[in-house]
Design a protein around this motif. Structure first.
Motif, PDB file in Angstrom:
ATOM      1  N   MET A   1      16.064  -6.818  26.539  1.00  0.00           N
ATOM      2  CA  MET A   1      16.594  -5.843  25.584  1.00  0.00           C
ATOM      3  C   MET A   1      16.510  -6.428  24.173  1.00  0.00           C
ATOM      4  N   LEU A   2      15.932  -5.639  23.256  1.00  0.00           N
ATOM      5  CA  LEU A   2      15.759  -6.083  21.891  1.00  0.00           C
ATOM      6  C   LEU A   2      16.929  -5.631  21.037  1.00  0.00           C
ATOM      7  N   THR A   3      17.455  -6.566  20.232  1.00  0.00           N
ATOM      8  CA  THR A   3      18.573  -6.255  19.345  1.00  0.00           C
ATOM      9  C   THR A   3      18.059  -6.157  17.909  1.00  0.00           C
ATOM     10  N   LEU A   4      18.439  -5.089  17.239  1.00  0.00           N
ATOM     11  CA  LEU A   4      17.931  -4.849  15.878  1.00  0.00           C
ATOM     12  C   LEU A   4      18.845  -5.493  14.840  1.00  0.00           C
ATOM     13  N   THR A   5      18.626  -6.757  14.563  1.00  0.00           N
ATOM     14  CA  THR A   5      19.305  -7.396  13.441  1.00  0.00           C
ATOM     15  C   THR A   5      18.545  -7.061  12.157  1.00  0.00           C
ATOM     16  N   ASP A   6      19.128  -7.406  11.026  1.00  0.00           N
ATOM     17  CA  ASP A   6      18.479  -7.106   9.746  1.00  0.00           C
ATOM     18  C   ASP A   6      17.136  -7.813   9.626  1.00  0.00           C
ATOM     19  N   SER A   7      17.087  -9.088  10.029  1.00  0.00           N
ATOM     20  CA  SER A   7      15.824  -9.836   9.929  1.00  0.00           C
ATOM     21  C   SER A   7      14.762  -9.274  10.872  1.00  0.00           C
ATOM     22  N   THR A   8      15.209  -8.892  12.092  1.00  0.00           N
ATOM     23  CA  THR A   8      14.267  -8.314  13.058  1.00  0.00           C
ATOM     24  C   THR A   8      13.736  -6.972  12.576  1.00  0.00           C
ATOM     25  N   ALA A   9      14.630  -6.162  11.998  1.00  0.00           N
ATOM     26  CA  ALA A   9      14.219  -4.843  11.488  1.00  0.00           C
ATOM     27  C   ALA A   9      13.185  -4.992  10.369  1.00  0.00           C
ATOM     28  N   ASN A  10      13.424  -5.942   9.453  1.00  0.00           N
ATOM     29  CA  ASN A  10      12.458  -6.150   8.367  1.00  0.00           C
ATOM     30  C   ASN A  10      11.104  -6.600   8.909  1.00  0.00           C
ATOM     31  N   TRP A  11      11.151  -7.496   9.907  1.00  0.00           N
ATOM     32  CA  TRP A  11       9.892  -7.993  10.490  1.00  0.00           C
ATOM     33  C   TRP A  11       9.117  -6.867  11.180  1.00  0.00           C
ATOM     34  N   LEU A  12       9.812  -6.000  11.927  1.00  0.00           N
ATOM     35  CA  LEU A  12       9.160  -4.887  12.621  1.00  0.00           C
ATOM     36  C   LEU A  12       8.568  -3.880  11.634  1.00  0.00           C
ATOM     37  N   LYS A  13       9.288  -3.607  10.541  1.00  0.00           N
ATOM     38  CA  LYS A  13       8.786  -2.653   9.550  1.00  0.00           C
ATOM     39  C   LYS A  13       7.520  -3.185   8.869  1.00  0.00           C
ATOM     40  N   LYS A  14       7.514  -4.480   8.513  1.00  0.00           N
ATOM     41  CA  LYS A  14       6.342  -5.078   7.879  1.00  0.00           C
ATOM     42  C   LYS A  14       5.144  -5.079   8.819  1.00  0.00           C
ATOM     43  N   THR A  15       5.423  -5.403  10.099  1.00  0.00           N
ATOM     44  CA  THR A  15       4.340  -5.434  11.079  1.00  0.00           C
ATOM     45  C   THR A  15       3.720  -4.052  11.255  1.00  0.00           C
ATOM     46  N   ALA A  16       4.573  -3.026  11.382  1.00  0.00           N
ATOM     47  CA  ALA A  16       4.082  -1.656  11.552  1.00  0.00           C
ATOM     48  C   ALA A  16       3.284  -1.194  10.340  1.00  0.00           C
ATOM     49  N   ASN A  17       3.693  -1.615   9.167  1.00  0.00           N
ATOM     50  CA  ASN A  17       2.994  -1.201   7.943  1.00  0.00           C
ATOM     51  C   ASN A  17       1.597  -1.813   7.845  1.00  0.00           C
ATOM     52  N   HIS A  18       1.382  -2.952   8.513  1.00  0.00           N
ATOM     53  CA  HIS A  18       0.068  -3.591   8.492  1.00  0.00           C
ATOM     54  C   HIS A  18      -0.879  -3.030   9.540  1.00  0.00           C
ATOM     55  N   LEU A  19      -0.361  -2.200  10.443  1.00  0.00           N
ATOM     56  CA  LEU A  19      -1.185  -1.601  11.492  1.00  0.00           C
ATOM     57  C   LEU A  19      -1.557  -0.175  11.113  1.00  0.00           C
ATOM     58  N   LYS A  20      -2.593   0.337  11.749  1.00  0.00           N
ATOM     59  CA  LYS A  20      -3.069   1.679  11.452  1.00  0.00           C
ATOM     60  C   LYS A  20      -3.415   2.438  12.726  1.00  0.00           C
ATOM     61  N   GLY A  21      -3.364   3.769  12.631  1.00  0.00           N
ATOM     62  CA  GLY A  21      -3.841   4.618  13.714  1.00  0.00           C
ATOM     63  C   GLY A  21      -3.103   4.450  15.017  1.00  0.00           C
ATOM     64  N   SER A  22      -3.852   4.509  16.103  1.00  0.00           N
ATOM     65  CA  SER A  22      -3.257   4.462  17.441  1.00  0.00           C
ATOM     66  C   SER A  22      -2.585   3.108  17.710  1.00  0.00           C
ATOM     67  N   ILE A  23      -3.110   2.029  17.119  1.00  0.00           N
ATOM     68  CA  ILE A  23      -2.512   0.705  17.325  1.00  0.00           C
ATOM     69  C   ILE A  23      -1.085   0.696  16.770  1.00  0.00           C
ATOM     70  N   ARG A  24      -0.880   1.321  15.644  1.00  0.00           N
ATOM     71  CA  ARG A  24       0.455   1.380  15.029  1.00  0.00           C
ATOM     72  C   ARG A  24       1.394   2.233  15.868  1.00  0.00           C
ATOM     73  N   ARG A  25       0.910   3.363  16.342  1.00  0.00           N
ATOM     74  CA  ARG A  25       1.771   4.259  17.133  1.00  0.00           C
ATOM     75  C   ARG A  25       2.175   3.609  18.458  1.00  0.00           C
ATOM     76  N   ILE A  26       1.235   2.937  19.105  1.00  0.00           N
ATOM     77  CA  ILE A  26       1.543   2.274  20.370  1.00  0.00           C
ATOM     78  C   ILE A  26       2.543   1.138  20.159  1.00  0.00           C
ATOM     79  N   PHE A  27       2.379   0.389  19.053  1.00  0.00           N
ATOM     80  CA  PHE A  27       3.326  -0.678  18.731  1.00  0.00           C
ATOM     81  C   PHE A  27       4.732  -0.117  18.556  1.00  0.00           C
ATOM     82  N   MET A  28       4.843   1.008  17.853  1.00  0.00           N
ATOM     83  CA  MET A  28       6.148   1.631  17.634  1.00  0.00           C
ATOM     84  C   MET A  28       6.762   2.087  18.954  1.00  0.00           C
TER      85      MET A  28
END
Length: 399
Positions: A1-28
């Motif tokens: 189970m993943l816990t959304l801390t502030d640092s984790t949330a920032n890391w996930l948002k940055k990672t998603a922003n660097h991805l595009k298309g289907s790769i980004r949607r699947i990651f989300m």
């Protein structure tokens, strides 16, 4: 189970922003799965992810990635809907365009308006009022193709004789017939003004600081460039001579390159576009005499199609001169070798020219007497009412 801390949330948002298309949607979608129950709501609130995107990503996890066809979205360009549109516009605009008379730019200016091009397109079988693009679109395509459908004072001819329109119409007909016949070829010929060789300023700009003499005093050497241009193939043959481009010089150079052109393209007839200059005029007896002999030597038919007076910039070779002038602009032609090297380094539509220095100096002003010209004129047919501008020279002089 993943816990959304502030640092984790920032890391996930940055990672998603660097991805595009289907790769980004699947990651989300994978992140939401790791968050467990209420993961989509948490992702929407803390990660600012769209619910619809997450739902689409879950579907891709189960059924495979969806191909994003961004090129299929939106409104297609006119040339994509009508593949022949640009070629048809070129065929209409090309005969009616001229180069910049001052050679300061490589721009082409056309006498036609976008409305006139639209009307001529409508006459073709491929278009009707329901499918043809609007006049504004035609204007945009003309600009994209490098034509400038606008009134510019420097392109206005000094004079216009009464035969000008008839000459232009006939030139267009002859050129079109020649270009559509694989056994015929069209060559545009012309000479540039004599160039002063030395440390003289030619105007223009250079990235390197250059010092030159303002006045052409004490000129010891001059060169005359003369060009043969094949508009259908963008081949360019450039000759330099220390003398003037006389009638004999022109025909000798044509005789030199014709076997090469004939072997390369397999042609049996020649059409020459010229501007009725002093040495290549239809009334220059030596020029006509030499062409009759050339036609007989190679057993070819030669057609001469001259442009109207004061409209020489419509001659296709002038476009190459514009490119050449801009290529050497700002540089000093201090020696013959420098002049030749600069000419060899230029390109026109991606093609390099054939460049040669002819050291022989030809005599100018050679004429043929009226009695001698009678036997040559038997093989020269002139168009009625436009005798000065359109001639057909047939082989058979020596038979």
């Amino acid at each position: 189970m993943l816990t959304l801390t502030d640092s984790t949330a920032n890391w996930l948002k940055k990672t998603a922003n660097h991805l595009k298309g289907s790769i980004r949607r699947i990651f989300m979608a994978e992140v939401v799965q790791e968050l467990g129950f209420g993961g989509a709501t948490a992702a929407e609130e803390k990660l600012e992810w769209n619910r619809g995107t997450i739902r689409k990503g879950k579907n891709e996890l189960e059924n495979g990635a969806i191909e994003d066809k961004f090129s299929d979205r939106g409104r297609k360009k006119s040339e994509e809907l009508m593949p022949c549109l640009l070629d048809d516009i070129k065929k209409i605009a090309e005969p009616d365009c001229q180069t910049d008379p001052s050679f300061n730019t490589c721009r082409l200016y056309t006498r036609l308006t976008s409305g006139e091009v639209w009307k001529r397109l409508l006459k073709l079988d491929s278009y009707n009022e329901d499918t043809i693009p609007c006049e504004r679109t035609i204007n945009t395509k003309l600009d994209d193709l490098g034509y400038n459908p606008k009134k510019v004072q420097k392109t206005k001819p000094k004079k216009k004789i009464k035969e000008t329109d008839d000459i232009f119409n006939q030139v267009h007909i002859i050129n079109e017939k020649t270009d559509s016949n694989p056994k015929e070829i069209r060559i545009s010929i012309d000479a540039k003004a004599r160039m002063n060789i030395g440390n003289f300023s030619r105007g223009g700009r250079n990235r390197i600081l250059t010092e030159a003499e303002d006045h052409d005093l004490g000129v010891k050497e001059k060169m005359t460039p003369f060009g043969f241009f094949l508009p259908e193939y963008d081949d360019f043959y450039l000759f330099f001579t220390p003398g003037y481009a006389s009638s004999d010089f022109i025909v000798d150079r044509l005789e030199e390159i014709w076997p090469v052109i004939q072997d390369k393209y397999g042609v049996e007839a020649l059409t020459i576009n010229a501007d009725n200059g002093m040495e290549n005029s239809s009334s220059r007896t030596q020029f006509i005499k030499r062409l009759v002999e050339l036609a007989d030597k190679f057993n070819i038919t030669i057609k001469l199609a001259y442009y109207p007076p004061y409209h020489s910039k419509y001659n296709p070779v002038e476009r190459v001169w514009g490119v050449y002038e801009n290529h050497i602009c700002g540089d000093i032609m201090d020696t013959v070798e420098t002049t030749i090297k600069f000419a060899e380094s230029m390109t026109y539509n991606g093609k390099e020219p054939f460049v040669k220095l002819t050291e022989q100096v030809y005599q100018t002003g050679v004429t043929v007497c009226k009695e001698s010209m009678e036997k040559y004129n038997k093989f020269v047919e002139r168009m009625p009412s436009l005798e000065k501008w359109f001639l057909t020279i047939s082989p058979g002089y020596s038979r």
